[in-house]
Design a protein around this motif. Structure first.
Motif, PDB file in Angstrom:
ATOM      1  N   LYS A  53      -5.161  -0.986 -10.232  1.00 31.79           N
ATOM      2  CA  LYS A  53      -4.309  -1.027  -9.034  1.00 31.79           C
ATOM      3  C   LYS A  53      -3.657  -2.402  -8.894  1.00 31.79           C
ATOM      4  CE  LYS A  53      -4.919   3.118  -7.700  1.00 31.79           C
ATOM      5  NZ  LYS A  53      -3.794   3.997  -8.042  1.00 31.79           N
ATOM      6  N   MET A 112       0.831  -1.204   0.000  1.00 32.06           N
ATOM      7  CA  MET A 112       0.000   0.000   0.000  1.00 32.06           C
ATOM      8  C   MET A 112       0.867   1.255   0.000  1.00 32.06           C
ATOM      9  SD  MET A 112      -2.889  -1.367   2.674  1.00 32.06           S
ATOM     10  CE  MET A 112      -3.609   0.225   3.066  1.00 32.06           C
ATOM     11  N   LEU A 160      -1.657   3.406  -1.870  1.00 28.73           N
ATOM     12  CA  LEU A 160      -3.041   2.943  -1.776  1.00 28.73           C
ATOM     13  C   LEU A 160      -3.606   3.252  -0.396  1.00 28.73           C
ATOM     14  CD1 LEU A 160      -2.455  -0.652  -3.236  1.00 28.73           C
ATOM     15  CD2 LEU A 160      -3.314   1.348  -4.469  1.00 28.73           C
ATOM     16  N   ILE A 181      -7.737  -4.592  -3.553  1.00 30.84           N
ATOM     17  CA  ILE A 181      -7.602  -3.877  -4.831  1.00 30.84           C
ATOM     18  C   ILE A 181      -8.041  -4.741  -6.017  1.00 30.84           C
ATOM     19  CG2 ILE A 181      -5.809  -2.234  -4.135  1.00 30.84           C
ATOM     20  CD1 ILE A 181      -3.729  -4.128  -5.382  1.00 30.84           C
TER      21      ILE A 181
END
Ligand SMILES: [Zn+2]
Ligand SMILES: [Zn+2]
Length: 480
Positions: free
Chosen positions: A158, A144, A149, A154
């Motif tokens: 992504k 992340m 993120l 996801i």
């Protein structure tokens, strides 16, 4: 060094009968019957069968490489089992990136509490768990942070970015595991389809551009870059483009495009407009590039043949051997046209053999009968090149040959000779390498496979074992 292979059963693929073969400087320098020539090294085949190495015309090295290095979670049905399994890899494996796969049931209730337990496995390693369907992913805080993120679950774009983090792992997995597996199954050349699957551009860069650095690779590879971007491929100086660049999907998902609706009444759309396809193929053709596209349903297959025809009419017919990957269904008329155009059908008989049941329900009995009718294709005069679409089916030429010989109907069945040809000369032709590969002839590269039994006489071709594999004169596999 001169190596003499003798006392075996030789399948030359040219119907020539020989009883010894001499290899010198990577090449087959002599072969014949009767008196043996002088050599430095004699390999006694002890009655086993020697034939040209297998060529796999269609496989995906990076997903296959990924499969070789991911942590299998298929059997884990509790969060505890999942975390234990991953922890073992964090400890025992010095790879920086960890991608785990196949965890579905628990993730349905994957909440913040579960995330904390998962995330505490390691803060230093990027770790991702893929859903069994391949369309969703859980990532840890490390991933992340790297990707900026704000949530651990996801999908889509992504997920491609996260996959990117693991592309080195995939290349590594291919080089150190999958390529060994390939030679252990008698493959000497793989047509490797890269790009457009793990990431944006990065997998091409790590794969194609660094090809010459990959000395650890035992099998030879011929790269197909899966893109519509002709300029990109010209930068890599490759004489071919495409692969599973998809004109449609697959029948199982109801996304293969057929001229008639599915049994449930729905119709699938083509993915690429005629004009876009034409523009790209025309550009590639003008630049002397061989093209390859994934086309499964007859609507997609016909769209591609029409495009190849139009390009050939306008810019002239060339010996480029444009390819169609899969070709599950095609009309008689288009089949004739494909043969006249000199197209190559790159087919994977193992897919139908392993997963081919139930298509009569999806497509109706009449249409099902014509699916993958390799005998029809062959009789129309089209060159067939055999592949495995790995990781879709195992990297196993003998399984593919067995599948073609024992296919479920006469329209599909090939003779043993034709099936062997598909995985040797057919693949060589499809890669413009028939002067170098695909048969045992003087002046061709010494790509050889030694089999425990003669495929013409064996009870079960798929159970024949590969005893030895030689790539360009070098012994790269020997069965223990
Ligand atoms: Zn495909
Ligand atoms: Zn494929």
């Amino acid at each position: 060094m001169k190596t003499l292979y003798t006392n075996g059963n030789f399948i030359t693929m040219t119907d020539q009968s020989i009883d010894w073969l001499l290899v010198e400087n990577k090449m087959i320098s002599d072969l014949g019957k009767g008196d043996r020539p002088v050599s430095d090294h004699i390999i006694d085949l002890e009655g086993k069968t020697l034939m040209p190495g297998f060529i796999n015309a269609h496989m995906h090295p990076l997903p296959a490489g990924m499969e070789g290095t991911t942590i299998p979670l298929f059997e884990c049905d509790t969060l505890e089992k999942v975390t234990d399994m991953i922890k073992r890899h964090v400890k025992t494996n010095d790879e920086t990136f960890l991608l785990a796969e196949g965890y579905l049931s628990m993730l349905i209730d994957f909440d913040n509490k579960a995330f904390k337990i998962f995330n505490d496995i390691s803060h230093d390693h990027p770790i991702a768990i893929k859903y069994i369907t391949g369309h969703g992913m859980i990532v840890n805080q490390n991933v992340m942070d790297r990707l900026g993120l704000n949530h651990y679950f996801i999908t889509g774009e992504k997920m491609s970015e996260a996959n990117n983090l693991f592309s080195d792992q995939a290349v590594d997995g291919f080089i150190h595991k999958v390529s060994n597996e390939a030679v252990s199954k008698g493959f000497t050349t793989l047509h490797t389809l890269v790009h457009g699957e793990l990431s944006d551009n990065r997998d091409v860069a790590t794969w194609v551009a660094e090809e010459k650095d990959r000395q650890a690779l035992k099998v030879q590879v011929l790269n197909f870059v899966q893109t519509m971007d002709v300029d990109l491929v010209m930068n890599y100086d490759l004489p071919r483009i495409g692969g599973c660049v998809c004109l449609d999907g697959t029948p199982i998902e109801g996304s293969a495009a057929f001229t008639e609706p599915y049994e449930d009444g729905h119709e699938a759309e083509l993915y690429i407009k005629d004009s876009d396809l034409f523009e790209m193929v025309a550009k590639a053709h003008r630049n002397d590039m061989q093209c390859a596209f994934h086309a499964v349903g007859d609507k997609a297959v016909h769209q591609l043949i029409d495009c190849y025809q139009k390009v050939s009419d306008i810019y002239g017919k060339k010996d480029l051997r444009h390819r169609i990957e899969h070709v599950d269904l095609i009309s008689d008329e288009k089949l004739r046209q494909a043969a006249e155009l000199g197209l190559v059908f790159s087919v994977q008989p193992g897919i139908g053999y392993l997963y081919g049941k139930g298509f009569d329900k999806i497509l109706g009995k009449e249409r099902e009968k014509l699916l993958n009718s390799l005998r029809r294709y062959k009789e129309a005069g089209v060159t067939l090149a055999g592949g495995t679409d790995s990781p879709v089916t195992p990297l196993d030429a003998l399984l593919g040959i067995h599948a073609a010989v024992h296919a479920s109907s006469d329209l599909r069945k090939l003779s043993i000779k034709e099936a062997l040809e598909m995985f040797t000369l057919g693949g060589a032709y499809a890669g413009h390498e028939e002067d170098l590969k695909g048969s045992l002839e003087i002046g061709k590269q010494a790509d050889l496979v030694v089999l425990s039994d003669d495929p013409y006489e064996a009870e079960s071709i798929k159970d024949i074992s590969v005893e030895m594999t030689v790539v360009a004169g070098e012994l790269v596999f020997k069965k223990e």
